[in-house]
Motif scaffolding. Sequence first.
Motif, PDB file in Angstrom:
ATOM      1  N   ASP A 241       8.307  -3.900  -6.718  1.00  0.00           N
ATOM      2  CA  ASP A 241       7.045  -4.639  -6.663  1.00  0.00           C
ATOM      3  C   ASP A 241       6.769  -5.329  -7.997  1.00  0.00           C
ATOM      4  N   ILE A 242       7.012  -4.621  -9.076  1.00  0.00           N
ATOM      5  CA  ILE A 242       6.749  -5.215 -10.392  1.00  0.00           C
ATOM      6  C   ILE A 242       7.782  -6.311 -10.686  1.00  0.00           C
ATOM      7  N   LYS A 243       9.022  -6.035 -10.308  1.00  0.00           N
ATOM      8  CA  LYS A 243      10.071  -7.055 -10.491  1.00  0.00           C
ATOM      9  C   LYS A 243       9.669  -8.381  -9.838  1.00  0.00           C
ATOM     10  N   TYR A 244       9.071  -8.325  -8.644  1.00  0.00           N
ATOM     11  CA  TYR A 244       8.764  -9.560  -7.906  1.00  0.00           C
ATOM     12  C   TYR A 244       7.346 -10.071  -8.134  1.00  0.00           C
ATOM     13  N   GLY A 245       6.635  -9.454  -9.084  1.00  0.00           N
ATOM     14  CA  GLY A 245       5.380 -10.092  -9.504  1.00  0.00           C
ATOM     15  C   GLY A 245       4.084  -9.340  -9.289  1.00  0.00           C
ATOM     16  N   ALA A 246       4.133  -8.041  -8.945  1.00  0.00           N
ATOM     17  CA  ALA A 246       2.861  -7.313  -8.767  1.00  0.00           C
ATOM     18  C   ALA A 246       2.139  -7.196 -10.104  1.00  0.00           C
TER      19      ALA A 246
ATOM     20  N   MET B 138       0.875  -1.164   0.000  1.00  0.00           N
ATOM     21  CA  MET B 138       0.000   0.000   0.000  1.00  0.00           C
ATOM     22  C   MET B 138       0.919   1.224   0.000  1.00  0.00           C
ATOM     23  N   LEU B 139       1.100   1.846  -1.161  1.00  0.00           N
ATOM     24  CA  LEU B 139       2.076   2.930  -1.277  1.00  0.00           C
ATOM     25  C   LEU B 139       1.523   4.215  -0.668  1.00  0.00           C
ATOM     26  N   GLY B 140       2.198   4.672   0.380  1.00  0.00           N
ATOM     27  CA  GLY B 140       1.724   5.873   1.051  1.00  0.00           C
ATOM     28  C   GLY B 140       2.784   6.432   1.983  1.00  0.00           C
ATOM     29  N   THR B 141       2.399   7.473   2.713  1.00  0.00           N
ATOM     30  CA  THR B 141       3.360   8.184   3.552  1.00  0.00           C
ATOM     31  C   THR B 141       3.076   7.927   5.028  1.00  0.00           C
ATOM     32  N   ALA B 142       4.032   8.351   5.869  1.00  0.00           N
ATOM     33  CA  ALA B 142       3.888   8.179   7.318  1.00  0.00           C
ATOM     34  C   ALA B 142       2.607   8.850   7.797  1.00  0.00           C
ATOM     35  N   GLY B 143       1.813   8.118   8.537  1.00  0.00           N
ATOM     36  CA  GLY B 143       0.594   8.680   9.125  1.00  0.00           C
ATOM     37  C   GLY B 143      -0.627   8.600   8.236  1.00  0.00           C
ATOM     38  N   GLY B 144      -0.453   8.197   6.977  1.00  0.00           N
ATOM     39  CA  GLY B 144      -1.604   8.057   6.084  1.00  0.00           C
ATOM     40  C   GLY B 144      -2.309   6.722   6.283  1.00  0.00           C
ATOM     41  N   HIS B 145      -3.350   6.498   5.491  1.00  0.00           N
ATOM     42  CA  HIS B 145      -4.158   5.283   5.655  1.00  0.00           C
ATOM     43  C   HIS B 145      -3.355   4.018   5.380  1.00  0.00           C
ATOM     44  N   ALA B 146      -2.318   4.151   4.509  1.00  0.00           N
ATOM     45  CA  ALA B 146      -1.506   2.982   4.165  1.00  0.00           C
ATOM     46  C   ALA B 146      -0.587   2.574   5.318  1.00  0.00           C
ATOM     47  N   ASP B 147      -0.372   3.484   6.236  1.00  0.00           N
ATOM     48  CA  ASP B 147       0.604   3.258   7.310  1.00  0.00           C
ATOM     49  C   ASP B 147      -0.074   2.575   8.501  1.00  0.00           C
ATOM     50  N   ALA B 148      -0.028   1.253   8.484  1.00  0.00           N
ATOM     51  CA  ALA B 148      -0.718   0.486   9.529  1.00  0.00           C
ATOM     52  C   ALA B 148      -0.096   0.693  10.905  1.00  0.00           C
ATOM     53  N   SER B 149       1.146   1.203  10.961  1.00  0.00           N
ATOM     54  CA  SER B 149       1.783   1.386  12.270  1.00  0.00           C
ATOM     55  C   SER B 149       1.109   2.502  13.073  1.00  0.00           C
ATOM     56  N   GLN B 150       0.169   3.219  12.443  1.00  0.00           N
ATOM     57  CA  GLN B 150      -0.680   4.164  13.189  1.00  0.00           C
ATOM     58  C   GLN B 150      -1.299   3.513  14.419  1.00  0.00           C
TER      59      GLN B 150
ATOM     60  N   ALA C 174       8.705   8.758   1.573  1.00  0.00           N
ATOM     61  CA  ALA C 174       8.443  10.065   0.961  1.00  0.00           C
ATOM     62  C   ALA C 174       9.421  10.294  -0.183  1.00  0.00           C
ATOM     63  N   GLY C 175       8.942  11.060  -1.146  1.00  0.00           N
ATOM     64  CA  GLY C 175       9.800  11.457  -2.263  1.00  0.00           C
ATOM     65  C   GLY C 175       9.574  10.609  -3.500  1.00  0.00           C
ATOM     66  N   ALA C 176       9.676  11.266  -4.649  1.00  0.00           N
ATOM     67  CA  ALA C 176       9.417  10.581  -5.919  1.00  0.00           C
ATOM     68  C   ALA C 176      10.355   9.387  -6.117  1.00  0.00           C
ATOM     69  N   ASP C 177      11.628   9.565  -5.769  1.00  0.00           N
ATOM     70  CA  ASP C 177      12.599   8.477  -5.979  1.00  0.00           C
ATOM     71  C   ASP C 177      12.266   7.253  -5.141  1.00  0.00           C
ATOM     72  N   PHE C 178      11.873   7.522  -3.886  1.00  0.00           N
ATOM     73  CA  PHE C 178      11.515   6.422  -3.002  1.00  0.00           C
ATOM     74  C   PHE C 178      10.397   5.586  -3.634  1.00  0.00           C
ATOM     75  N   PHE C 179       9.346   6.267  -4.085  1.00  0.00           N
ATOM     76  CA  PHE C 179       8.203   5.522  -4.612  1.00  0.00           C
ATOM     77  C   PHE C 179       8.506   4.860  -5.954  1.00  0.00           C
ATOM     78  N   ARG C 180       9.357   5.516  -6.771  1.00  0.00           N
ATOM     79  CA  ARG C 180       9.756   4.874  -8.032  1.00  0.00           C
ATOM     80  C   ARG C 180      10.402   3.513  -7.750  1.00  0.00           C
ATOM     81  N   GLN C 181      11.273   3.492  -6.734  1.00  0.00           N
ATOM     82  CA  GLN C 181      11.965   2.229  -6.417  1.00  0.00           C
ATOM     83  C   GLN C 181      11.008   1.165  -5.882  1.00  0.00           C
ATOM     84  N   VAL C 182      10.059   1.597  -5.048  1.00  0.00           N
ATOM     85  CA  VAL C 182       9.097   0.611  -4.528  1.00  0.00           C
ATOM     86  C   VAL C 182       8.316   0.000  -5.690  1.00  0.00           C
ATOM     87  N   VAL C 183       7.880   0.849  -6.619  1.00  0.00           N
ATOM     88  CA  VAL C 183       7.108   0.353  -7.768  1.00  0.00           C
ATOM     89  C   VAL C 183       7.965  -0.605  -8.600  1.00  0.00           C
ATOM     90  N   GLN C 184       9.189  -0.216  -8.866  1.00  0.00           N
ATOM     91  CA  GLN C 184      10.069  -1.075  -9.687  1.00  0.00           C
ATOM     92  C   GLN C 184      10.251  -2.440  -9.045  1.00  0.00           C
TER      93      GLN C 184
END
Length: 419
Positions: A184-189, A141-153, A172-182
Amino acid sequence: MESCKLLLCGQLYDGIHDELFSDQQILVEGSIISAVGKNLSRPKECQVIDLSHLTVTPGMIDAHIHSDLFDWRDYSAILLKSETWNNLGHLHTAQRTLERGFTTIRAHALAQGQGYGLADVKRAIAAGYFPGSRMVITFHMLGTAGGHADASQALMLNPRLAEAATQPFIGAGADFFRQVVQKDIKYGADFIKLFISGGFSTPGDTPDNTYLSDEELQAILSTAQGMGRPTTAHVYTPEHMQKLIRFGITGMEHGSLMDEETAALFEQTNTYLVPTFCPYDEIIHLDEAAMAQKEPHFQAKLRKYAQQLRQGREIIANSKIRLGYGTDFVAVHQCYESWYEYRSWMRSGIDPFRILRAATSSNAEILGLQDKLGTIQPGKLADLAGWQRDLLQDEEALSECSFVMKEGTIYPSLMEQAR
Ligand SMILES: [Zn+2]
């Protein structure tokens, strides 16, 4: 010779026409539907399966399941479970949904952590090691600290513990999310899911808070698109939905605070919406007993937005938006009890054929599987379900599945097991 089955259907909904056809037969050879019609010629040694007491439909598809939950009451403790446990939860859910006639599910993991085990569950089912619904998956669930995706709330009263439990796709940050997407897709999303806003079930945010910046949103969408995967979004407000449409997203989840202007934009751009109606029913048709089962902060938010939720429901129901069928259960119902959504749409005044189309051919399209699934036509995979109750009148009709076939193989249905 490939296995051959001739199914005699009482009634048939084909996923295309707003009509139930009588006296239809379906010829299945191997995993494929080879013919549909009246009085088909039967190849020699073809097994005849009498479903003349049932209405046969394409195998249903649930496009929004949080399949890592064994039991919805464990939701608030999901971070305290191991990843292995949560992955077994995915398998358990896929087995339960198959018995219930949902032969395909789009699985949105809640707490996938570092790993990509959901892909192994999907592969093990596809390889035939376990019976289960076909899975279309997102890991994170791609999101930022404190948002709905952040279950550690859930652990926010103890920041040290919450930090330790923060999942690696929260950042946070465009680069961070680009890497997560890459990765996730690499491993089968199969698709990427972003969380632009807060939500109802988390304690520290609201549905109209903004968490992802425009730059981050565009980084996620363009990276996924470049790698050939669709993105969907957790979203509620008109402002957020309009922005995502402008940024070129193909579809979204919830959209519960819909207004007329945004609905028109969905229609013009043919953007799909999986409205996940059922989780809001307790407030829309006020049911205090069911409300009482939700956590206090969850209840308070539902009450605050009650009027907007009612209006949004009406606008969606009266619109021509391309709707997908998805349940999103993390409270009150088990995540595999996908039939409740049918009742919810019926109670919202939606034509049963629109619901059936959403759960079959529209969802197949949303999942990019329209060439293989969603309709009963020659050449499609033989994913079929049979129902004894009246799909057009009975709002609980999908609660009793009496026949399940996935890729030409018959699996024990819920009702057969109950016998
Ligand atoms: Zn959800």
